[in-house]
Enzyme design. Structure first.
Site, short mmCIF file in Angstrom:
data_model
loop_
_atom_site.label_atom_id
_atom_site.label_comp_id
_atom_site.label_asym_id
_atom_site.label_seq_id
_atom_site.Cartn_x
_atom_site.Cartn_y
_atom_site.Cartn_z
N ASP A 221 39.62 44.24 33.39
CA ASP A 221 38.99 43.01 32.91
C ASP A 221 39.91 41.84 33.26
OD1 ASP A 221 37.27 41.16 31.82
OD2 ASP A 221 37.00 42.20 29.91
C1 NOJ Z 1 35.96 38.77 30.74
C2 NOJ Z 1 34.90 39.58 30.06
O1 NOJ Z 1 35.48 40.38 29.06
C3 NOJ Z 1 34.12 40.47 31.01
O2 NOJ Z 1 33.04 41.03 30.31
C4 NOJ Z 1 33.66 39.70 32.20
O3 NOJ Z 1 32.91 40.53 33.06
C5 NOJ Z 1 34.87 39.11 32.92
N1 NOJ Z 1 35.56 38.22 32.00
C6 NOJ Z 1 34.49 38.37 34.19
O4 NOJ Z 1 33.78 37.24 33.90
#
Ligand code: NOJ
Length: 735
Positions: free
Chosen positions: A263
């Site tokens: 993430d």
């Molecule tokens: C953080 C989020 O937790 C995740 O769900 C998302 O896909 C990513 N950012 C990218 O935007």
């Protein structure tokens, strides 16, 4: 490209080139360059690193992507194409209801269709991968991200995970209208302590495996292309560097062979967690855990070269990750056609096309849950004088907090829809107040927050609403959370509507008690006050681009609400987390028992205000006692459980008949009930039908005391009814 060629390509790549592949950059760096470069440099990322990056996050648009791809490939030593990724969650530009609302439809096939159409728009705009579905199981309404999940039930989540994955990926990743899906957040992200985003997750191994893993598994079984790691710890080790979780559980046990992406910034965050000692340590741990792509922490480009040159990390580990990324590029067909579906003309045609809008309207309509309808208050009748009041009457922002490309300007509001679809009805419109209390500031959300106007303006809105209520036979109040109050980093400790809206409800209902409330929100709320002051409550969630027309149709009786709650609505926040599949205690409490030493609260009930699976329609059904075709079965037999369902109301209607099972005594304590199947039935007034479920031994399995996935002989209870509150049961014996 055949695998031999991929191997030859990998063999021919320099160390720097390989490190480039495992590094994901933000698209802003490519298009805005200098301004965004500062933070990157702080992370140790150079322009040279950028020129070799393998994947991009957050750029879209056919022409833009085609240009970036062309330029990038020309300068890349091996002309390897980039993968363009973005969060396409509940739609691209045409926005469908938020995932929690989609869960309420109990119709995974409809979500599959929404995912397919979202992929069609996004692929035409040049994207290759979406960071969806999110299949984290959720039980705590304080967590803002419950809106991105399909709810609290392991069985339902699995159905949606599979359907959405299939919807995005269609017949194959190389298709011009498909996207690679990325299931997230692996694993257990939906269980942060106290509902606070990014907080510690503590689950027993059995709970983790039995409730939290299966939905990710359903996506893996549906051949999901990517998995995203979660920010939280699993067994006290951050998931992103948790080798046991990623290598042993995800890859070996669950059989995932695609790309594992961290993430956003999560590799670097393992330092703040107190696990990695520095960025080099974080990069080493993540690579060893099998994380193929570093989303934006910069630790891979900054540290891997040195780690490998110094022999602290084996180059084969990097090769393994790069090969998986090359394989994904190959599956996406990018070596043959680096632009894949990008097509500016088609982008124009498919985005917000009538077909997609019609689907958005249908999906919204099917997601509404009627929580209360005293005296058949709804549907509204044409001869009535009606006032539509509240901040959501004329509000465009019905898209929810996870809609990057959705433009609120495309939304048809309730008022716009009513003026068009019910132009010959007598409806007045008044806003009453703003969504948020004047003093509320959502920390960290910048200047997106609308202002409430001057005190005089506020007073004028209020008085206009009171006048409208006075003159109406019936009032419908459109109330809700601000869209930024749910989603990432949007946990709440109070689950009520904003104070100003509660005051509006109290005042309007004191002027005219004939009130229905339509709710716009991304999480279960504390609805005690709403319940007290209304005759009817319709849960509309964040319904998307076509939310307005869908609501007008349902409110005016053009169709009925058919949704069922995918997550329990607590009595109040003190009950949270509350979910239907809880364990029995040694001291179960049954109202109105007066015994002091039972498992209960002194001041609130045990039961949620509205339970999982609950929802009304515009007619009523009677469900008979459960009948079993036999009282005993062996492991290779099945038992058929049936009920007779009759429409006892005055309209044709649809019900969702749900099957729950309970293992009465086992080697470990089993939940009081678990959803194992459901069927939708549509019946005319007076009509009845038999609804049957086949119960097999497979449905009775769980993680036994010795950790095997098996059933145990003994007595099981079968409950069939209209929600998880069903109590009537029959019993059978598994021999
Ligand atoms: C953080 C989020 O937790 C995740 O769900 C998302 O896909 C990513 N950012 C990218 O935007």
């Amino acid at each position: 490209m055949d695998h031999k060629k991929l191997e030859a390509l990998l063999h021919d790549m320099s160390l720097k080139e390989k490190i480039g592949q495992v590094f994901q950059i933000s698209g802003q760096l490519l298009v805005e360059d200098a301004a965004a470069m500062g933070p990157m440099q702080e992370m140790g990322v150079t322009k040279e690193d950028l020129a070799l990056a393998g994947t991009v996050l957050g750029v879209t648009g056919a022409e833009r992507i085609q240009n970036i791809q062309k330029e990038y490939m020309e300068q890349h030593p091996h002309h390897i194409p980039l993968i363009f990724m973005l969060d396409v969650i509940n739609g691209y530009r045409t926005v469908y209801p938020i995932p929690l609302a989609q869960g309420a439809s109990f119709q995974p096939e409809l979500s599959k269709e929404c995912a397919r159409m979202a992929a069609r728009e996004a692929a035409a705009a040049g994207l290759h991968v979406t960071f969806s579905p999110m299949t984290d199981l959720v039980r705590d309404a304080r967590w803002g991200r419950v809106m991105e999940s399909t709810g609290e039930d392991v069985y339902l989540n699995g159905l949606f995970a599979k359907a959405m994955t299939q919807g995005y990926q269609g017949d194959g990743l190389a298709g011009a209208e498909t996207l690679g899906a990325c299931v997230k957040h692996f694993a257990g992200y939906g269980a942060p302590d106290a509902g606070r985003d990014y907080n510690t997750v503590q689950l027993t191994e059995r709970t983790f495996r039995e409730y939290y893993l299966p939905a990710y598994q359903a996506a893996v079984d549906a051949k999901v292309a990517l998995v995203m790691t979660s920010f939280n710890t699993v067994n006290d080790i951050p998931a992103t560097v948790n080798k046991t979780l990623m290598r042993d559980i995800l890859r070996k046990e669950m059989g995932f062979d695609g790309v594992l992406i961290s993430d956003f910034g999560a590799i670097g965050e393992t330092i703040a967690h107190g696990l990695s000692s520095d960025r080099a340590d974080a990069a080493r741990r993540a690579l060893e855990a099998g994380v193929d792509i570093d989303m934006m922490s910069g630790a891979y480009p900054e540290k891997l070269e040195q780690l490998i040159r110094e022999g602290q990390v084996k180059e084969e580990l990097l090769d393994e990750a790069v090969m998986r990324i090359l394989e994904l590029k190959n599956k996406l067909g990018l070596f043959e056609n680096p632009y894949k579906g990008a097509d500016a003309e088609k982008e124009e045609q498919v985005i917000l096309c009538p077909e997609n809008r019609a689907l958005a309207r249908k999906a919204a309509e099917q997601s509404f849950v009627l929580l209360k309808n005293d005296g058949d208050f709804l549907p509204l009748k044409k001869e009535e004088k009606i006032a539509f009041i509240g901040p959501y009457v004329n509000r465009k922002q019905l898209l929810g907090g996870w809609s990057f490309l959705g433009d609120a300007a495309d939304t048809v509001t309730v008022e716009e829809a009513a003026r068009e679809m019910a132009s010959d009805w007598s409806i007045t419109f008044a806003q009453g107040c703003q969504v948020l209390d004047p003093e509320t500031r959502l920390v960290g959300f910048g200047n997106d927050q609308e202002t409430c106007g001057s005190p005089d303006d506020q007073q004028a809105l209020w008085e206009e609403a009171c006048d409208a209520a006075r003159e109406a036979d019936k009032v419908v109040l459109f109330l809700g959370e601000h869209f930024l109050q749910t989603g990432e980093a949007a946990s709440r400790g109070v689950l009520e509507l904003p104070q100003v809206q509660q005051r509006l409800l109290e005042e309007i209902s004191s002027i005219n008690p004939q009130v229905a409330v339509v709710l716009f929100n991304g999480r279960p709320l504390d609805l005690r006050l709403v319940n007290e002051h209304s005759q009817a409550i319709l849960e509309a969630w964040m319904p998307g681009t076509e939310g307005g027309p869908a609501l007008v149709r349902v409110l005016t009786g053009g169709s009925e609400p058919v949704g069922r709650l995918p997550m329990s609505f607590p009595y109040c926040v003190g009950q949270v987390p509350v979910h239907y599949d809880e364990f029995p205690t040694g001291r179960p409490y049954h109202e109105p028992d007066q015994n002091r030493f039972l498992s209960k609260y002194l001041d609130i009930p045990n039961r949620p205000l509205y339970p999982f699976g609950y929802g009304l329609g515009y007619t009523a059904f009677a469900v008979s006692k459960v009948r079993l075709d036999k009282q005993e079965m062996t492991a290779d037999e099945t038992i058929t459980a049936s009920v007779t369902v009759q429409n006892v109301g005055h309209r044709t209607g649809t019900d969702v008949i749900q099957l729950y099972l309970h293992d009465v005594s086992a080697s470990v304590v089993r939940p009081v009930k678990q959803l194992k199947g459901y069927q939708r039935v549509t019946l005319e007034p007076g009509q009845e039908t038999q609804v049957s479920f086949e119960i097999s031994e497979e449905m009775l399995r769980f993680y036994t005391a010795d950790g095997t996935w098996a059933s145990e002989p003994g007595v099981f209870e079968v409950m069939i009814g209209e929600s998880s509150a069903v109590e009537q049961k029959a019993e059978f014996l598994l021999r």
